[in-house]
Design a protein around this motif. Structure first.
Motif: not given
Lengths: 410, 410
Positions: A76, A101, A242, A263, A265, A280, A283
Motif C-alpha cells: 500500500e 485509506e 473515491v 478509499v 473506510k 477499502n 481494494w
C-alpha cells in the motif's frame, strides 16, 4: 482452446494518444524538416524539482549498501509518503484521513483503470462527455457496455454532455447510474466544480447508493481558493467517493510514475441483496494480489515533492505552466477563437473555427503551424468541434506556437 | 446501487504473504527481544550492482535538466531496454525476438495477474499444485472459478500435483485446459524443467490450442547448461506461449520494480467459433489503456544490469545467494530433513518432520529458532507437509539460521 475476451474487440484498435502519435509520426516522415511543437498529450516538460532530485539520489545511494537497501515495500506504499500526503494535500483543507485509506500507486490512469475490478459486471457507468478515454475503455474491456456506436459512444453507458450551453457542468444522470466518474479540474475542458456543484453530486450519490470516482489529478492547478481541491471537503463524501491524485502533473512525474488513491473506510458498495460491503478491504486485496507498489526511490522523490522546499519548487513550476496557459488563451482569443478553461487547469478547450471537425482542425494546425493539439472528438461525441491545448509545453515552445499562429493569421 | 464483484469474496481475506507478515508481527509483539531472521518471503537482501547504481544516478541527473528531462515514455517500454533484453537474455540461447514482442512492466506478478484479462471468462485454467498464489487468485477475481473448497482449492481449476512421487513434474492435465500456468525454475519447489519436458508441454498446447503462461522469473538461477532458460528454446513455443521475466531476483529489483513479458506476434488465441486472434495487439491495447510504463530511471537501471559490467556484478550476487542455498540444503539434510530444489533455484522445498502440518512447523520454527519460513500449504493442497526456505537472506543471517538449527538439534 484459449478464447479471447471479446469485449476488447469493441474498442477501436488504438487508444487516442497512440493514434495521435501515429499520425504525427506519419507527418514527420513526410516532412522531416518540420520542427513540430506539441500541445497534444498532456506531458510535462519542466525538470524535477531540486529537492526531489536530491531525495532520489540519496535513495539510489541507500540502495547501493546492504545496511540501507530496501527490498519489497509495503503493498500500500510507505508510511512516510502516506503521512506526507495527508499532511500536505488534505489537512490544510480541513480533511482528516487515516493512513490505511491512502494507497500509493504508479499512476492515476492505472488506478482509475483498475478500481472498476472490485465492482460487479452489472453496474451502470456514467461519464461526462467529453471524457478522459480510460474511464470508458476499461469498462468496455470489463464487459459493462454494449457495442460501440458510430459516434464513438457505447451502448449501456450514460453520457452527460458538457458544453458551453451548460457551462461544462453536467446535469445529474436522468437514468440511474451506479458508478459515476467525475474529473475536476476537468480533463479535457479545464472546467472546475464549485462546492455547491459537488454537494449536489454527493447528495445524489448518497440517495442512490452510487459511488463517485473522483479524478483530481489536476488539483494542484486550482488557483481559486473557493474551489474545493478534494471531494472530501464536502460533507458525507467519504461514504460515497473515491479520490484519485497524481504526482504526474503536480511534481512533473509523468516519466517517474507515482500517484495515490484514497478509499475511505466509510465507503460502501453493496451485495445484490442491498447489504453493504466496505470497499477499502477489497481494494487492498486487489492491490496486494495484482500489484507490488512503487519503487522506493520514486516514493522518496514523491515525499520530497510534498516537503516544504520541494513543494515551493513545484509551485514555481506550476506557475510557469499557468503563465503559458494564460498566454495561449489570450493569443487565441485575440485571433478570434473561443476558448474555455486555462485558469484553474493546465488545459484549454478551444472551439474549432467555421464548424471544422476536430480531426480536420488537428491536421490543419499540424500542416500549417506544425503544432500538435488533441482532437476534442477523441474525448467523446460532445467534444466534436473542439480541440484541447495543453499548457505543458516549454515556455520557448509556447513562444514558437504564438509566433506561428500569429503569422498564419496575417 | 453500486454492487461489488462477488468473486472477490471467494478469496480468503489475506494474500499468503500478508498473512505471514501478520503472524510474524504478532510474534514480535509478544517477543520484542527476539532477533527474527526471515527465510520466508522471497525478498532479496544484497545491494544493487554498482553499474546499476551509477546508471540510475545518471538518469536522476538527466531528469533534473530540461534538455535531458523525460516525460511519458513509450507504453511498451524504451527500446534501449528492449534491445538489451533480447541481446542478453535470448540471442545467446538461440532465440530471436522482435522489439515489439517485449513489453516492459513494473513486475512479473502484475503481468501474470493482468494478462488473463485479454482472455474470455470461460477458459479453463490449469496450475501446478503447489503454486504461486497469484495465478489462481487473479482468476478467482475474474470469475473463472467456482467456490473455494475446504482444502483451499477452487472449483473449476485444474490442479496438477507436484510431489516427490512424480519428481515435481506435473502430468499433462487429464481434463482439457485452455490456459496453463507453468513456472520454471519453480516457485516454490525449486524444480526445473528439462528440454524434453517442455517439448511435451508445447506439443500438448499446440494440439489443444491452449496457451502456456510461462513464469521464468528465476531463469537467472539456472546453473545447469542443459536446462532451457526460455520457453522459446523449444520449437513452436512462439505460437502457444507467453514468457514472464523479472529483474526482481536477477538484479535485486524487488524494491525497484521492473520486469518484462514476451508476447510473440505468432501467439494466437481464438474466437468462440475457432477463428484465430493474435494476442500481441490485445496485450498492447490492455497495457496502453490501463498502464503507463515504468520510471525512466528504473529502465536505465535495468538496462545497466544487462550491460557487460552490470551483468557480471549481478552474477556475483546470484552466486552469493546460491552459496546460501547450498549451505541451507546441506545443513538441513545433515539434521535429517528431506530437501528438494536449491541447485538451479533460490528456493528449498523441505518436508516437515514427523508429518507436521506446514503451519505447525512454521510456528515451531518461529517459536524455537526465530526463523520465518513459508508454509507449503499456502501454495496449495499438495504443499501441505512442506515449507519453502528462501536463500535470499544475507550470508550473516544464513550463519545465524545454521547456528540456531544446529543448537536446536543438540
Amino acid at each position: 482452446m484459449a478464447t479471447i475476451n471479446e469485449h476488447f474487440l469493441k474498442l477501436p484498435a488504438n487508444y487516442l494518444f497512440s493514434e495521435i502519435r501515429k499520425r504525427v509520426r506519419d507527418f514527420r516522415t513526410n516532412h522531416p524538416e518540420a520542427h513540430i511543437i506539441s500541445l497534444g498529450i498532456g506531458d510535462v516538460t519542466q525538470p524535477l524539482a531540486p529537492a526531489v532530485v536530491a531525495a532520489m539520489k540519496r535513495a539510489v545511494e541507500e540502495m547501493s549498501k546492504q545496511e540501507t537497501f530496501h527490498g519489497y515495500g509495503p503493498w500500500e506504499g510507505y508510511n512516510f509518503l502516506r503521512e506526507a500526503i495527508i499532511k500536505r494535500d488534505f489537512n490544510p483543507r480541513g480533511v482528516e484521513l487515516d493512513l490505511d485509506e491512502v494507497f500509493i500507486s504508479d499512476g492515476s490512469k492505472c488506478d482509475l483503470a483498475n478500481l472498476q475490478e472490485v465492482f460487479g459486471p452489472d453496474n451502470v457507468v456514467a461519464v461526462a462527455d467529453p471524457v478522459f478515454p480510460v474511464y470508458v475503455d476499461t469498462n468496455v474491456m470489463a464487459g459493462r457496455t454494449g457495442e460501440r456506436r458510430e459516434n464513438g459512444q457505447y451502448e449501456g453507458i450514460i453520457y452527460m454532455p458538457c458544453t458551453p450551453g451548460n457551462d461544462f457542468t453536467p446535469e445529474l444522470p436522468g437514468t440511474h447510474a451506479d458508478l459515476v466518474y467525475l474529473c475536476y479540474p476537468n480533463n479535457p475542458t479545464g472546467a472546475v466544480a464549485t462546492k455547491e456543484a459537488l454537494e449536489t453530486w454527493i447528495n445524489h450519490a448518497r440517495e442512490h447508493r452510487s459511488i463517485i470516482l473522483f479524478d483530481a489529478a489536476y488539483a494542484a492547478y486550482i488557483a481559486d481558493p473557493a474551489i474545493p481541491q478534494s471531494i472530501y471537503e464536502i460533507e458525507g463524501a467519504k461514504e460515497v467517493a473515491v479520490e484519485f491524485r497524481s504526482f504526474s502533473k503536480s511534481a512533473g512525474f509523468t516519466g517517474i510514475r507515482c500517484a495515490y488513491t484514497v478509499v475511505p473506510k466509510d465507503l460502501q458498495a453493496y451485495h445484490g441483496d442491498g447489504s453493504p460491503v466496505a470497499v477499502n478491504p477489497l481494494w487492498f486485496r486487489r492491490q496486494s494480489t495484482k500489484f507490488n507498489s512503487v519503487s522506493y526511490i520514486t516514493q522518496r522523490g514523491a515525499a520530497a515533492a510534498l516537503g516544504n522546499e520541494g513543494w515551493k519548487q513545484c509551485q514555481q513550476t506550476i506557475a510557469t505552466y499557468m503563465r503559458s496557459a494564460d498566454r495561449l488563451c489570450k493569443a487565441f482569443t485575440n485571433l478570434g477563437y473561443t476558448v474555455y478553461g486555462g485558469t484553474d487547469a493546465p488545459y484549454i478547450w478551444m472551439e474549432t473555427p467555421d464548424g471544422q471537425s476536430s480531426w480536420d482542425f488537428f491536421h490543419w494546425l499540424l500542416d500549417k503551424a506544425h503544432v500538435v493539439c488533441t482532437p476534442g472528438s477523441g474525448f467523446g461525441a460532445a467534444g466534436e468541434g473542439f480541440v484541447r491545448l495543453s499548457a505543458f509545453a516549454t515556455p520557448a515552445n509556447v513562444d514558437g506556437v504564438l509566433e506561428r499562429i500569429e503569422e498564419l493569421a496575417r
